[in-house]
Design a protein around this motif. Structure first.
Motif, mmCIF file in Angstrom:
data_model
loop_
_atom_site.group_PDB
_atom_site.id
_atom_site.type_symbol
_atom_site.label_atom_id
_atom_site.label_comp_id
_atom_site.label_asym_id
_atom_site.label_seq_id
_atom_site.Cartn_x
_atom_site.Cartn_y
_atom_site.Cartn_z
ATOM 1 N N ILE A 1 -7.722 11.729 -7.167
ATOM 2 C CA ILE A 1 -6.883 11.873 -8.362
ATOM 3 C C ILE A 1 -5.998 13.119 -8.287
ATOM 4 O O ILE A 1 -4.980 13.237 -8.980
ATOM 5 C CB ILE A 1 -7.763 11.947 -9.631
ATOM 6 N N LYS A 2 -6.356 14.075 -7.421
ATOM 7 C CA LYS A 2 -5.684 15.378 -7.425
ATOM 8 C C LYS A 2 -4.188 15.323 -7.146
ATOM 9 O O LYS A 2 -3.415 16.050 -7.784
ATOM 10 C CB LYS A 2 -6.389 16.329 -6.453
ATOM 11 N N PRO A 3 -3.703 14.496 -6.197
ATOM 12 C CA PRO A 3 -2.247 14.449 -6.007
ATOM 13 C C PRO A 3 -1.468 14.104 -7.272
ATOM 14 O O PRO A 3 -0.348 14.595 -7.456
ATOM 15 C CB PRO A 3 -2.083 13.365 -4.934
ATOM 16 N N ALA A 4 -2.057 13.298 -8.160
ATOM 17 C CA ALA A 4 -1.370 12.980 -9.418
ATOM 18 C C ALA A 4 -1.232 14.227 -10.281
ATOM 19 O O ALA A 4 -0.198 14.437 -10.943
ATOM 20 C CB ALA A 4 -2.143 11.885 -10.166
ATOM 21 N N ILE B 1 -0.414 9.730 -13.976
ATOM 22 C CA ILE B 1 -1.313 8.723 -13.390
ATOM 23 C C ILE B 1 -0.783 7.317 -13.695
ATOM 24 O O ILE B 1 -0.754 6.446 -12.811
ATOM 25 C CB ILE B 1 -2.754 8.894 -13.925
ATOM 26 N N LYS B 2 -0.341 7.111 -14.914
ATOM 27 C CA LYS B 2 0.202 5.802 -15.284
ATOM 28 C C LYS B 2 1.534 5.534 -14.591
ATOM 29 O O LYS B 2 1.826 4.409 -14.190
ATOM 30 C CB LYS B 2 0.367 5.713 -16.801
ATOM 31 N N ALA B 3 2.345 6.580 -14.443
ATOM 32 C CA ALA B 3 3.635 6.413 -13.757
ATOM 33 C C ALA B 3 3.437 5.991 -12.311
ATOM 34 O O ALA B 3 4.236 5.233 -11.752
ATOM 35 C CB ALA B 3 4.433 7.712 -13.819
ATOM 36 N N LEU B 4 2.350 6.447 -11.705
ATOM 37 C CA LEU B 4 2.076 6.093 -10.313
ATOM 38 C C LEU B 4 1.576 4.654 -10.166
ATOM 39 O O LEU B 4 1.513 4.140 -9.048
ATOM 40 C CB LEU B 4 1.058 7.070 -9.713
ATOM 41 N N GLY B 5 1.189 4.035 -11.284
ATOM 42 C CA GLY B 5 0.828 2.618 -11.192
ATOM 43 C C GLY B 5 -0.495 2.213 -11.783
ATOM 44 O O GLY B 5 -0.860 1.031 -11.718
ATOM 45 N N PHE B 6 -1.270 3.131 -12.365
ATOM 46 C CA PHE B 6 -2.550 2.758 -12.983
ATOM 47 C C PHE B 6 -2.262 2.111 -14.332
ATOM 48 O O PHE B 6 -1.635 2.713 -15.204
ATOM 49 C CB PHE B 6 -3.444 3.976 -13.151
ATOM 50 N N GLN B 7 -2.727 0.876 -14.517
ATOM 51 C CA GLN B 7 -2.297 0.080 -15.668
ATOM 52 C C GLN B 7 -3.316 0.007 -16.806
ATOM 53 O O GLN B 7 -3.019 -0.557 -17.853
ATOM 54 C CB GLN B 7 -1.955 -1.341 -15.212
ATOM 55 N N HIS B 8 -4.506 0.537 -16.599
ATOM 56 C CA HIS B 8 -5.539 0.418 -17.627
ATOM 57 C C HIS B 8 -5.508 1.621 -18.576
ATOM 58 O O HIS B 8 -4.906 2.648 -18.288
ATOM 59 C CB HIS B 8 -6.916 0.285 -16.983
ATOM 60 N N LYS B 9 -6.218 1.475 -19.685
ATOM 61 C CA LYS B 9 -6.271 2.546 -20.675
ATOM 62 C C LYS B 9 -7.026 3.733 -20.105
ATOM 63 O O LYS B 9 -8.066 3.580 -19.473
ATOM 64 C CB LYS B 9 -6.955 2.039 -21.951
ATOM 65 N N LEU B 10 -6.501 4.917 -20.342
ATOM 66 C CA LEU B 10 -7.112 6.142 -19.837
ATOM 67 C C LEU B 10 -7.697 6.950 -20.984
ATOM 68 O O LEU B 10 -6.991 7.280 -21.943
ATOM 69 C CB LEU B 10 -6.069 6.989 -19.112
ATOM 70 N N ASN C 1 -12.809 5.312 -12.918
ATOM 71 C CA ASN C 1 -13.154 4.185 -12.062
ATOM 72 C C ASN C 1 -11.909 3.411 -11.647
ATOM 73 O O ASN C 1 -11.101 3.028 -12.493
ATOM 74 C CB ASN C 1 -14.117 3.234 -12.772
ATOM 75 N N MET C 2 -11.774 3.188 -10.357
ATOM 76 C CA MET C 2 -10.697 2.362 -9.820
ATOM 77 C C MET C 2 -11.233 1.541 -8.658
ATOM 78 O O MET C 2 -12.174 1.962 -7.972
ATOM 79 C CB MET C 2 -9.521 3.215 -9.320
ATOM 80 N N SER C 3 -10.616 0.403 -8.433
ATOM 81 C CA SER C 3 -10.920 -0.388 -7.240
ATOM 82 C C SER C 3 -10.074 0.142 -6.081
ATOM 83 O O SER C 3 -9.046 0.799 -6.303
ATOM 84 C CB SER C 3 -10.605 -1.860 -7.480
ATOM 85 N N PRO C 4 -10.465 -0.120 -4.853
ATOM 86 C CA PRO C 4 -9.625 0.290 -3.715
ATOM 87 C C PRO C 4 -8.195 -0.250 -3.819
ATOM 88 O O PRO C 4 -7.249 0.435 -3.417
ATOM 89 C CB PRO C 4 -10.365 -0.304 -2.510
ATOM 90 N N LEU C 5 -8.041 -1.456 -4.355
ATOM 91 C CA LEU C 5 -6.697 -2.018 -4.506
ATOM 92 C C LEU C 5 -5.881 -1.210 -5.508
ATOM 93 O O LEU C 5 -4.680 -0.976 -5.308
ATOM 94 C CB LEU C 5 -6.786 -3.477 -4.953
ATOM 95 N N GLU C 6 -6.509 -0.757 -6.585
ATOM 96 C CA GLU C 6 -5.808 0.060 -7.576
ATOM 97 C C GLU C 6 -5.464 1.430 -7.011
ATOM 98 O O GLU C 6 -4.383 1.970 -7.284
ATOM 99 C CB GLU C 6 -6.681 0.200 -8.831
ATOM 100 N N VAL C 7 -6.360 1.999 -6.237
ATOM 101 C CA VAL C 7 -6.075 3.279 -5.574
ATOM 102 C C VAL C 7 -4.892 3.118 -4.620
ATOM 103 O O VAL C 7 -3.999 3.969 -4.554
ATOM 104 C CB VAL C 7 -7.313 3.795 -4.821
ATOM 105 N N ASN C 8 -4.896 2.028 -3.902
ATOM 106 C CA ASN C 8 -3.813 1.738 -2.966
ATOM 107 C C ASN C 8 -2.469 1.700 -3.697
ATOM 108 O O ASN C 8 -1.469 2.243 -3.218
ATOM 109 C CB ASN C 8 -4.088 0.400 -2.287
ATOM 110 N N GLN C 9 -2.451 1.060 -4.865
ATOM 111 C CA GLN C 9 -1.229 0.981 -5.664
ATOM 112 C C GLN C 9 -0.811 2.371 -6.144
ATOM 113 O O GLN C 9 0.368 2.708 -6.185
ATOM 114 C CB GLN C 9 -1.442 0.054 -6.857
ATOM 115 N N LEU C 10 -1.803 3.201 -6.497
ATOM 116 C CA LEU C 10 -1.533 4.549 -6.998
ATOM 117 C C LEU C 10 -0.824 5.404 -5.950
ATOM 118 O O LEU C 10 0.024 6.237 -6.275
ATOM 119 C CB LEU C 10 -2.861 5.208 -7.401
ATOM 120 N N TYR C 11 -1.159 5.178 -4.675
ATOM 121 C CA TYR C 11 -0.595 6.003 -3.601
ATOM 122 C C TYR C 11 0.689 5.419 -3.004
ATOM 123 O O TYR C 11 1.349 6.097 -2.206
ATOM 124 C CB TYR C 11 -1.626 6.201 -2.496
ATOM 125 N N LEU C 12 1.042 4.192 -3.359
ATOM 126 C CA LEU C 12 2.273 3.605 -2.797
ATOM 127 C C LEU C 12 3.521 4.427 -3.124
ATOM 128 O O LEU C 12 4.358 4.644 -2.237
ATOM 129 C CB LEU C 12 2.449 2.169 -3.290
#
Length: 769
Positions: free
Chosen positions: A468-471, A547-556, A568-579
């Protein structure tokens, strides 16, 4: 004779005539009623036939294909890798290509006789391709000996997603079928097909005579049209009523449709075998099922065996009953010879040949269930379930080579890690994405290759730790007037209280405190305390926005622990966050499906290549710079020797008690997200650098690293900063560091804590530089 007797006889005759008349009238009425009922029933059957025959006749499986590989002049290419892909796709390596499905590999050239394939721009017939490569660069391309600027290779068929009715088929047109196969089919099943009107008394009589002569059933009495009616509309019960219905439907079919239409329908409808739970229907799929070939690649013997299956696919099953299959095939071949469809030499050669069926019965086993789960999910978003049964073709970004290397890395590394760290039950998830397009190239949902169960890449929601730190640091770098790489952050023991008064005393991973560190050091060495201080000074809401701007779509639900990855994130969601981070601030939604075509080759849906800017160009560059430093001197510095000093960027992540080991890394082409953990959430004994990073490195080493190349934006300047204060200073100051920074946020201070002392001798001052 007395008058009374005459009267009695005449009266009896009248009564008899009257009775016959009544019977005749009754029969007439019954006949009229029957004709009327038959007419009404025929109208009903006609409507039923037209609805099916003129609508969607069959539920045809979804055909899922891998990446459409397009080669262009001047691009990089590896001939051996292309050759490997061809073998996987069923091509045969030869010295010189002479027919479709072959390729020849030379030192600098690859010759391919490409099989026919329906590309999105129309039907592509079999054609000869040539690819010439010098120093891994494509220097020449040709199609049928004509020079071209680009060419497209046939994609790999990943799977056939069979509809609910378990009927599997490949639709073919009459034009695609060899005339030999059509002539033989009509010879065996209905030689008067083009002369009768649906029902053939002559054919029934001829079949009876031939069967008596042969001493067994060698020919059926039903016409092809009757068989089509039975297969398409009726059950297989043997009753008089079904036979009458079959004849009526055959007459209606002949009245409504041309002979060619009926023959084409029969060729695609006839049942020709059983592939475990799925029925094999039509000659198109049967050719692949029995021989692994397209219909126009069959030999005479193979065509004869297919036609032999029409009579009884179970009884003449070549895998279970090879003797029966050969006997029936040879009978078909003999009839072909007798009717001059084969020469004597061809007949003898075919009759002496083996069955030449595939070694394994299973057809198109789903080898990539985790990836296909994602394809299915996306497919349901784009098309209705009804449309999915119409023979559509789905093209994806799947790379078999990347998938294979990913699975190899998992197979090699997990047992090694378990032995080294005395662990058991480790599980894994990995996602490989093309940065430029967002296409998912490969995906592993668990350590067991080919397992169709729980897909951890998509469904496992785990704490992401320091990922999460890069965000957080991106949120700071966007505020370039306040923050830059030299900004000083406190690294001292802190205590935070929750709303309920509960105390939280976070620590750095190594348990040490450094007093103060620069902002870039906090990220490069993944320090917890500086990161928390930075996040709290920014404000939790501002961090959530990034975090949301990077692509995380769920409520924080933001709280201080989120700053250390308690989310909590799935690997696919993490992947989207780093794209967006890997993509210079721009991101596309990661996806598997690129295009969907109808059975008629019409585009039903296509992925739009739209990029959204999630980070400013300057922030994206600075964050990318810092993550490259992570792999050179920070928590992922082992990559320098693991990858032989190739240039990559990335971030390690470890959750509390070493329950989750993460690493997200990328080169100039691919983003790879890796998670290691246990399904029961027990500790793994692995950090991000000791666990997940090793799988990333193993995969990248196998695939080949494309060194990161990043151009510095105009808004970024290389700036001198004083280490202790974090101020931008001149060269006269001592204890300085050089970092890139946003030009508009730099105010150079003319004061220093300590000026640089010129320690040169007088001689060096006079004569030196």
């Amino acid at each position: 004779m007395s008058k009374n007797k005459v009267k009695k006889r005449s009266g009896a005759s009248v009564k008899k005539i009257s009775l016959l008349a009544r019977i005749a009238i009754t029969l007439g009425k019954l006949t009229i009623a029957l004709i009327f009922a038959l007419g009404i029933y025929s109208i009903y059957l006609d409507a039923k036939i037209r609805q099916t025959f003129e609508g969607q006749r069959w539920h045809v499986p979804v055909q899922v294909y891998g990446q459409l590989q397009i080669l262009q002049l001047g691009e990089r290419a590896n001939l051996e890798e292309i050759a490997e892909s061809l073998i996987i796709n069923g091509y045969k390596k030869v010295r010189y290509v002479t027919r479709a499905g072959q390729f020849a590999l030379f030192k600098k050239r690859l010759a391919i006789f490409q099989r026919p394939f329906d590309f999105s721009d129309g039907v592509s017939h079999a054609q000869q391709l040539s690819i010439e490569v010098v120093s891994d660069i494509v220097v020449a391309l040709s199609v049928d000996k004509q020079a071209v600027a680009q060419l497209t290779l046939e994609p790999q068929l990943l799977a056939r997603l069979v509809p609910d009715n378990k009927e599997d088929r490949v639709l073919v047109s009459l034009e695609e079928l060899p005339s030999q196969l059509i002539d033989t089919l009509l010879l065996i099943e209905d030689r008067d097909f083009y002369h009768h009107h649906g029902v053939s008394p002559v054919g029934i009589f001829r079949a009876l005579i031939n069967n008596i002569r042969a001493g067994r059933t060698v020919q059926g009495g039903s016409t092809l049209t009757q068989q089509l009616a039975k297969n398409m509309f009726l059950s297989r019960e043997r009753t008089l009523s079904r036979k009458i219905k079959e004849a009526l439907m055959a007459l209606i079919l002949e009245y409504r449709y041309s002979k060619d239409q009926l023959l084409e329908a029969y060729i695609n409808e006839v049942y020709l075998g059983q592939n475990y739970a799925n029925g094999v229907y039509g000659f198109g799929l049967a050719a692949q099922f029995y021989f692994g070939k397209s219909i126009n690649q069959l030999s005479n013997a193979q065509m004869a065996l297919l036609i032999a299956q029409v009579k009884g696919p179970s009884y003449y099953d070549p895998w279970r009953h090879p003797e029966r299959a050969i006997e029936r095939r040879d009978l078909v071949l003999r009839l072909m010879f007798e009717q001059h469809l084969l020469s004597l030499a061809d007949f003898e050669q075919a009759a002496e040949s083996t069955l030449s069926i595939r070694s394994h019965r299973r057809l198109a086993k789903k080898n990539y269930p985790a990836y296909l789960q994602l394809v299915n999910a996306e497919l349901n978003q784009h098309l209705s379930s009804f449309t999915q049964k119409s023979g559509i073709k789905v093209f994806t970004g799947f790379s078999h080579r990347s998938q294979q290397l990913l699975e190899q890395s998992v197979t090699e590394q997990l047992p090694r890690l378990e032995r080294q760290y005395k662990q058991s039950g480790l599980e894994v998830a990995m996602v490989v994405t093309d940065i430029a397009s967002g296409e998912i190239r490969a995906l592993v949902g668990g350590r067991e290759s080919g397992y169709a169960g729980f897909n951890r890449a998509v469904n496992a929601k785990r704490h992401i730790g320091s990922l999460i730190k890069p965000a957080i640091y991106a949120a700071a770098l966007e505020r370039f007037q306040e923050y830059n790489f030299a900004t000083i952050l406190d690294d001292k023991a802190i205590t935070l209280k929750s709303g309920s008064g509960k105390k939280w005393q976070p620590k750095n991973y190594d348990g040490k405190y450094r007093g103060q560190v620069s902002l870039i050091e906090g990220l490069v060495y993944s320090l917890n305390i500086p990161t928390i201080n930075l996040g709290m000074s920014l404000g939790l809401d501002n961090v959530a926005d990034t975090i949301k701007a990077l692509g995380f779509q769920h409520k924080l639900q933001m709280r201080p622990s989120v700053l250390l990855g308690a989310i909590n994130m799935s690997p696919l969601e993490v992947n989207q966050l780093y794209l967006p981070i890997a993509g210079k601030g721009y991101a596309k939604k990661s996806h598997t499906i690129t295009k969907i075509l109808s059975a008629k080759n019409e585009t039903l849906w296509q992925q739009q290549q739209l990029s959204e800017q999630r980070l400013s160009t300057n922030t994206a560059y600075l964050l990318d710079y810092a993550l490259a430093q992570v792999t050179e001197r920070g928590t992922a510095k082992s990559l320098t020797w693991r990858l032989n000093n190739h240039k990559v960027a990335g971030k390690t992540g470890t959750s509390n008690a070493l329950r989750d080991s993460w690493f997200v890394g990328y080169d100039n082409s691919h983003l790879v997200t890796t998670w290691l953990g246990k399904d029961n959430n027990a500790p793994t004994g692995l950090t991000g650098s000791s666990g997940a990073l090793t799988l990333f490195a193993n995969f990248m080493k196998k695939q080949g690293v494309v060194n990161k190349v990043t151009e510095k934006p105009e808004g970024i300047v290389i700036t001198l900063f004083e280490q202790q204060t974090g101020n931008a200073v001149t060269e006269e100051c001592a204890n300085t560091m050089i970092y890139p920074a946003v030009r508009a946020g730099i105010i150079t201070s003319k004061q220093c804590l300590q000026e640089k002392v010129d320690q040169r001798s007088w001689f060096e001052k006079v004569f030196g530089e």
